[in-house]
Motif scaffolding. Sequence first.
Motif, mmCIF file in Angstrom:
data_model
loop_
_atom_site.group_PDB
_atom_site.id
_atom_site.type_symbol
_atom_site.label_atom_id
_atom_site.label_comp_id
_atom_site.label_asym_id
_atom_site.label_seq_id
_atom_site.Cartn_x
_atom_site.Cartn_y
_atom_site.Cartn_z
ATOM 1 N N LYS A 160 3.244 1.314 -12.488
ATOM 2 C CA LYS A 160 4.451 0.709 -11.770
ATOM 3 C C LYS A 160 3.385 0.412 -10.594
ATOM 4 C CE LYS A 160 7.643 1.757 -8.094
ATOM 5 N NZ LYS A 160 8.700 2.936 -7.001
ATOM 6 N N ALA A 161 2.534 1.154 -10.113
ATOM 7 C CA ALA A 161 1.754 0.018 -9.047
ATOM 8 C C ALA A 161 0.910 -1.405 -9.621
ATOM 9 C CB ALA A 161 -0.091 1.713 -9.218
ATOM 10 N N SER A 162 0.403 -0.870 -10.791
ATOM 11 C CA SER A 162 0.208 -2.051 -10.942
ATOM 12 C C SER A 162 1.031 -3.341 -10.776
ATOM 13 C CB SER A 162 -0.460 -1.794 -12.882
ATOM 14 O OG SER A 162 -1.722 -1.033 -12.584
ATOM 15 N N GLU A 163 2.100 -2.845 -11.133
ATOM 16 C CA GLU A 163 2.944 -3.981 -11.183
ATOM 17 C C GLU A 163 3.401 -4.306 -9.560
ATOM 18 O OE1 GLU A 163 5.977 -2.835 -14.920
ATOM 19 O OE2 GLU A 163 6.560 -2.082 -13.052
ATOM 20 N N MET A 164 3.239 -3.543 -8.772
ATOM 21 C CA MET A 164 3.269 -3.978 -7.473
ATOM 22 C C MET A 164 2.339 -4.515 -7.687
ATOM 23 S SD MET A 164 5.716 -3.969 -4.689
ATOM 24 C CE MET A 164 5.021 -5.090 -3.848
ATOM 25 N N PHE A 165 0.753 -4.714 -7.676
ATOM 26 C CA PHE A 165 -0.612 -5.289 -7.001
ATOM 27 C C PHE A 165 0.057 -6.101 -7.680
ATOM 28 C CE2 PHE A 165 -4.233 -6.562 -8.287
ATOM 29 C CZ PHE A 165 -4.828 -6.420 -7.209
ATOM 30 N N GLU A 166 0.331 -6.885 -9.231
ATOM 31 C CA GLU A 166 0.496 -8.361 -9.483
ATOM 32 C C GLU A 166 1.478 -9.292 -8.562
ATOM 33 O OE1 GLU A 166 2.378 -7.520 -13.515
ATOM 34 O OE2 GLU A 166 0.451 -6.664 -14.023
ATOM 35 N N THR A 167 2.847 -8.862 -7.844
ATOM 36 C CA THR A 167 3.709 -9.060 -7.170
ATOM 37 C C THR A 167 2.836 -9.409 -5.629
ATOM 38 O OG1 THR A 167 5.439 -7.988 -8.234
ATOM 39 C CG2 THR A 167 6.045 -8.657 -5.713
ATOM 40 N N THR A 168 1.970 -8.279 -5.459
ATOM 41 C CA THR A 168 1.197 -9.145 -4.200
ATOM 42 C C THR A 168 0.759 -10.120 -4.494
ATOM 43 O OG1 THR A 168 1.267 -6.704 -3.591
ATOM 44 C CG2 THR A 168 -0.180 -7.589 -2.209
ATOM 45 N N VAL A 169 -0.392 -9.916 -5.216
ATOM 46 C CA VAL A 169 -1.213 -11.177 -5.321
ATOM 47 C C VAL A 169 -0.561 -12.366 -4.871
ATOM 48 C CG1 VAL A 169 -2.954 -12.115 -6.882
ATOM 49 C CG2 VAL A 169 -2.970 -9.635 -6.643
ATOM 50 N N ILE A 170 0.802 -13.098 -6.201
ATOM 51 C CA ILE A 170 1.348 -13.806 -5.609
ATOM 52 C C ILE A 170 2.309 -14.087 -4.716
ATOM 53 C CG2 ILE A 170 3.326 -14.894 -6.141
ATOM 54 C CD1 ILE A 170 3.306 -13.228 -9.033
ATOM 55 N N SER A 171 2.478 -12.711 -4.102
ATOM 56 C CA SER A 171 3.282 -13.391 -2.326
ATOM 57 C C SER A 171 1.639 -13.481 -1.211
ATOM 58 C CB SER A 171 3.724 -12.005 -1.856
ATOM 59 O OG SER A 171 4.002 -10.895 -2.078
ATOM 60 N N LEU A 172 0.382 -13.999 -1.851
ATOM 61 C CA LEU A 172 -0.212 -13.593 -0.533
ATOM 62 C C LEU A 172 -0.800 -15.253 -1.068
ATOM 63 C CD1 LEU A 172 -2.691 -10.462 -1.297
ATOM 64 C CD2 LEU A 172 -1.568 -11.188 0.902
ATOM 65 N N ALA A 212 0.826 -1.219 0.336
ATOM 66 C CA ALA A 212 0.497 0.036 -0.036
ATOM 67 C C ALA A 212 1.142 1.072 0.098
ATOM 68 C CB ALA A 212 -0.913 -0.520 1.678
ATOM 69 N N SER A 213 2.474 1.208 0.435
ATOM 70 C CA SER A 213 2.914 2.408 0.936
ATOM 71 C C SER A 213 3.528 3.018 -0.635
ATOM 72 C CB SER A 213 3.650 2.573 1.758
ATOM 73 O OG SER A 213 4.986 3.811 2.059
ATOM 74 N N ILE A 214 3.548 1.955 -1.255
ATOM 75 C CA ILE A 214 4.955 1.744 -2.271
ATOM 76 C C ILE A 214 3.149 2.050 -3.262
ATOM 77 C CG2 ILE A 214 5.395 0.022 -4.199
ATOM 78 C CD1 ILE A 214 7.071 -1.101 -2.151
ATOM 79 N N ILE A 215 2.056 1.129 -3.471
ATOM 80 C CA ILE A 215 0.738 1.890 -4.293
ATOM 81 C C ILE A 215 0.815 3.246 -4.131
ATOM 82 C CG2 ILE A 215 -1.092 1.522 -4.828
ATOM 83 C CD1 ILE A 215 0.000 -1.509 -4.648
ATOM 84 N N SER A 216 0.321 3.677 -2.888
ATOM 85 C CA SER A 216 0.494 5.192 -2.739
ATOM 86 C C SER A 216 1.160 6.141 -3.337
ATOM 87 C CB SER A 216 -0.753 6.109 -1.330
ATOM 88 O OG SER A 216 0.079 5.145 -0.494
ATOM 89 N N ARG A 217 1.851 5.897 -3.291
ATOM 90 C CA ARG A 217 2.949 7.178 -3.400
ATOM 91 C C ARG A 217 3.319 6.974 -5.037
ATOM 92 N NH1 ARG A 217 8.049 5.030 -1.394
ATOM 93 N NH2 ARG A 217 7.223 4.034 -0.214
ATOM 94 N N ALA A 218 3.170 5.654 -5.399
ATOM 95 C CA ALA A 218 3.677 5.467 -7.040
ATOM 96 C C ALA A 218 2.036 6.774 -7.417
ATOM 97 C CB ALA A 218 3.557 4.351 -7.292
ATOM 98 N N LEU A 219 1.293 6.224 -7.367
ATOM 99 C CA LEU A 219 0.172 7.230 -7.281
ATOM 100 C C LEU A 219 0.054 8.268 -7.654
ATOM 101 C CD1 LEU A 219 -3.247 5.281 -5.966
ATOM 102 C CD2 LEU A 219 -2.349 4.791 -8.231
ATOM 103 N N GLY A 220 0.825 8.789 -6.323
ATOM 104 C CA GLY A 220 1.260 10.650 -6.016
ATOM 105 C C GLY A 220 2.275 10.619 -7.637
ATOM 106 N N GLU A 221 2.709 10.273 -6.905
ATOM 107 C CA GLU A 221 3.766 10.865 -8.815
ATOM 108 C C GLU A 221 3.375 10.026 -10.123
ATOM 109 O OE1 GLU A 221 7.076 7.817 -7.612
ATOM 110 O OE2 GLU A 221 7.288 8.896 -6.181
ATOM 111 N N HIS A 222 1.860 9.961 -10.682
ATOM 112 C CA HIS A 222 1.481 9.349 -11.357
ATOM 113 C C HIS A 222 2.042 8.175 -12.550
ATOM 114 C CE1 HIS A 222 -0.338 13.226 -11.029
ATOM 115 N NE2 HIS A 222 0.208 13.671 -10.960
ATOM 116 N N LYS A 223 2.415 7.127 -11.606
ATOM 117 C CA LYS A 223 3.117 6.219 -12.187
ATOM 118 C C LYS A 223 2.229 4.892 -12.044
ATOM 119 C CE LYS A 223 7.789 7.440 -11.108
ATOM 120 N NZ LYS A 223 8.969 7.585 -10.457
ATOM 121 N N ASN A 224 1.183 5.303 -12.944
ATOM 122 C CA ASN A 224 0.635 3.778 -12.731
ATOM 123 C C ASN A 224 0.196 2.683 -12.506
ATOM 124 O OD1 ASN A 224 -1.821 5.940 -12.093
ATOM 125 N ND2 ASN A 224 -3.167 5.530 -12.973
#
Length: 446
Positions: free
Chosen positions: A90-102, A76-88
Amino acid sequence: MKNRKHQLANEKILKLILKLSLPATIGMLVSSLYNLVDTIFVSKAEGPLGIAALTIVFPIQMLIMAFTQSIGIGSASIISRALGEHKNEKASEMFETTVISLIILSALVIFLGVLYLKPTLLLFGATSLILEKAKDYYFIILIGSPFYIFALGLSNIARAEGNLKVSMNGMLFSAILNIVLDPIFIFKLNYGIKGAALATVISQFISFLYLFRYFFFSNNSYIKFKGFIFRINYFIEMIGIGLSSFTRQAVSSIVAIVLNNTLKIYGGEIAIAIMGIINRTLMVIFLPMFGIIQGIQPIIGFNYGAKSFGRVKETLKMAAIITTIFCTIVFLIMQLFPKGIIRVFSNDINLINMSILPIRVFSLAFITIGFQIIVAGYYQSIGKVIPALILSIARQSIFLIPLILILPKYLNEFGIWISFPISDFMGFLISLIFILKEYRKNLSQK
């Protein structure tokens, strides 16, 4: 979706905190109803031994939460900062890694949990009178743990993009279902403590389905899942940021091992049951404050990423004031109405009379806790791993565990209860030192 970014960047801080924190606070409060309602109904069906069994299992559940939060909060920390920097992207790539980790975490929890079920319960302080009831409850919770892990992890990500309503709704639906199912499974079907576990797992499954649908079958999220691609650099950064949250929860489990085994020596099953009641009360107290943290996290993360340090400072100040007022009210309730708190869980006269002093002593320094939680949450939000880690473990590992081991030798059971306000106050001093240094170094900027 653009409107949510505009709100994070421009809306008045107090209004934004209330708007984002209220759904999170309600959601976190609702989520606490799982264990709270289980405890109330199990107490009616199984008595103090039922409460004691839940008390043994609860820190194990918190350990599972710790691993999940290390993924969810870090992501969440990485995604919120990525969205603040308009790097959508990167946010999606982080989400993919999160799903696999879960997915990996879910498999490990079931495999290791079932393999070491009895030794784990004994380690966490189960006595011969408690063990069988604890096994009945814990096994079912283990089997359903993937639903909880995914629901909690996805909730963090929904909050990271400022969509607190989705997170709240998922927990609200499942909590209501849990309340409905508990009396049916426990009393009508006569499953006892097993029924409480079944009701919880079914309810968490509903939360999982709702959040899964939001991310994978709707167009309302900034984040898009494109495939099972695991990015090791994102994973390392995610775990590093989530380490403080993991450590705080993991240390809580270590405290529970020390605490339950010490209570077993100095107070027996009744003392363990009292600790269980206090833990359930703390869930109602702490989770709304964690809801506030999760509400301010996207505000702080977004504006820190956008270099709007004035908004970061104002958010931090407002959140500290709100949580301190809340903690003061809770302190007064626990000091003035301890019997009322106990009667929510049990009508056992012996348990009620023995619980009054522990509750009053335990809560002596509660006024300081909100400030500590906000300061630790601030460092998590901006991705500063070391300060967040230190603040997460200082109160419990540095102060509380040694006090629990030392004071009962001189003060018997009372020494256990007085250890908590002493460690709370010491944790407050550490948090104050850290945030004053942060104000001078970074938050003095506009």
